[in-house]
Design a protein around this motif. Structure first.
Motif, mmCIF file in Angstrom:
data_model
loop_
_atom_site.group_PDB
_atom_site.id
_atom_site.type_symbol
_atom_site.label_atom_id
_atom_site.label_comp_id
_atom_site.label_asym_id
_atom_site.label_seq_id
_atom_site.Cartn_x
_atom_site.Cartn_y
_atom_site.Cartn_z
ATOM 1 N N ASP A 54 23.990 27.407 -34.573
ATOM 2 C CA ASP A 54 25.312 27.510 -33.843
ATOM 3 C C ASP A 54 25.443 28.684 -32.963
ATOM 4 O O ASP A 54 26.419 29.160 -32.411
ATOM 5 N N GLU A 55 24.431 29.421 -32.891
ATOM 6 C CA GLU A 55 24.491 30.699 -31.813
ATOM 7 C C GLU A 55 24.521 30.289 -30.612
ATOM 8 O O GLU A 55 23.911 29.366 -30.171
ATOM 9 N N VAL A 56 25.385 31.044 -29.641
ATOM 10 C CA VAL A 56 25.535 30.832 -28.427
ATOM 11 C C VAL A 56 24.945 31.926 -27.681
ATOM 12 O O VAL A 56 25.261 33.173 -27.710
ATOM 13 N N ASP A 57 23.781 31.642 -26.911
ATOM 14 C CA ASP A 57 22.980 32.680 -26.276
ATOM 15 C C ASP A 57 23.210 32.549 -24.697
ATOM 16 O O ASP A 57 22.582 31.375 -24.040
ATOM 17 N N GLU A 58 23.905 33.218 -23.888
ATOM 18 C CA GLU A 58 24.135 33.149 -22.782
ATOM 19 C C GLU A 58 22.740 33.143 -21.701
ATOM 20 O O GLU A 58 22.932 32.533 -20.612
ATOM 21 N N THR A 59 21.921 33.713 -22.189
ATOM 22 C CA THR A 59 20.696 33.911 -21.573
ATOM 23 C C THR A 59 19.939 32.521 -21.449
ATOM 24 O O THR A 59 18.909 32.106 -20.586
ATOM 25 N N MET A 60 20.385 31.339 -22.146
ATOM 26 C CA MET A 60 19.889 30.158 -22.249
ATOM 27 C C MET A 60 20.924 29.070 -21.402
ATOM 28 O O MET A 60 20.192 28.016 -21.243
ATOM 29 N N LYS A 61 21.653 29.539 -20.821
ATOM 30 C CA LYS A 61 22.636 28.623 -20.166
ATOM 31 C C LYS A 61 22.250 28.630 -18.677
ATOM 32 O O LYS A 61 22.085 29.475 -18.072
ATOM 33 N N ILE A 62 22.048 27.305 -18.233
ATOM 34 C CA ILE A 62 21.493 26.851 -17.192
ATOM 35 C C ILE A 62 22.202 25.799 -16.505
ATOM 36 O O ILE A 62 22.548 24.950 -17.243
ATOM 37 N N SER A 63 22.785 26.089 -15.362
ATOM 38 C CA SER A 63 23.748 24.945 -14.757
ATOM 39 C C SER A 63 23.140 24.224 -13.253
ATOM 40 O O SER A 63 22.124 25.177 -12.765
ATOM 41 N N PHE A 64 23.314 23.289 -13.003
ATOM 42 C CA PHE A 64 22.744 22.671 -11.689
ATOM 43 C C PHE A 64 23.858 22.977 -10.606
ATOM 44 O O PHE A 64 24.941 23.042 -10.648
#
Length: 165
Positions: free
Chosen positions: A155-165
């Motif tokens: 359930d952790e939200v890690d912004e470094t893993m956020k990828i958008s197109f």
């Protein structure tokens, strides 16, 4: 028991951005990829920035949408894969094409998952051979290198893993 099998379904052409809107740029000569601030002029040339995202049909849809990444740099094609090196899993770009069909497990497949339920345009990409390991970036000096990173809790939200197109 049926083993995983992947068959290429469609290809999207996209740039990949991180949480700071930086673009993922591949530099095969340096054997690395990093998120960078890119000018409009550099974007037009698009060298090492325009990814092909290969979507595969799968026999196990619950894990997420299986995708592979490839990119053209100058006249060469490279695909993203993960390799074990000194006990760590490293993201690499190897020269070659992404296969149409993958009969079993593969070090080029990532499962595309929605980043959070409220954010449908952002994704995280889980490495298919290591559950809980996701594409992310890591600050290394002035660079934001593309790495594989373990998510400590589901359930952790890690912004470094956020990828958008």
């Amino acid at each position: 028991l049926e083993c995983d099998a992947f068959c290429k379904e469609k290809i999207l052409h996209r740039v990949l951005r991180n949480v700071d809107s930086q673009l993922l740029v591949v530099r095969p000569d340096l054997n690395m990829a990093a998120f960078e601030d890119v000018t409009d002029q550099e974007m037009k040339s698009g060298n090492g920035m325009h990814f092909n995202i290969h979507y595969y049909k799968t026999t196990t849809p619950s894990a997420g949408m299986p995708v592979a990444f490839s990119i053209q740099v100058e006249d060469r094609s490279y695909y993203m894969c993960c390799e074990k090196e000194c006990g760590k899993i490293i993201v690499r770009f190897r020269e070659g094409e992404v296969p149409k069909e993958i009969p079993g497990e593969s070090n080029i497949i990532f499962f595309k998952k929605t980043f959070t339920s409220s954010s449908s345009r952002a994704f995280k990409f889980e490495y298919s051979l290591e559950q809980g390991m996701f594409l992310a970036f890591e600050e290394e000096g002035s660079l934001r290198k593309l790495i594989l990173k373990k998510l400590s809790r589901e359930d952790e939200v890690d912004e470094t893993m956020k990828i958008s197109f």
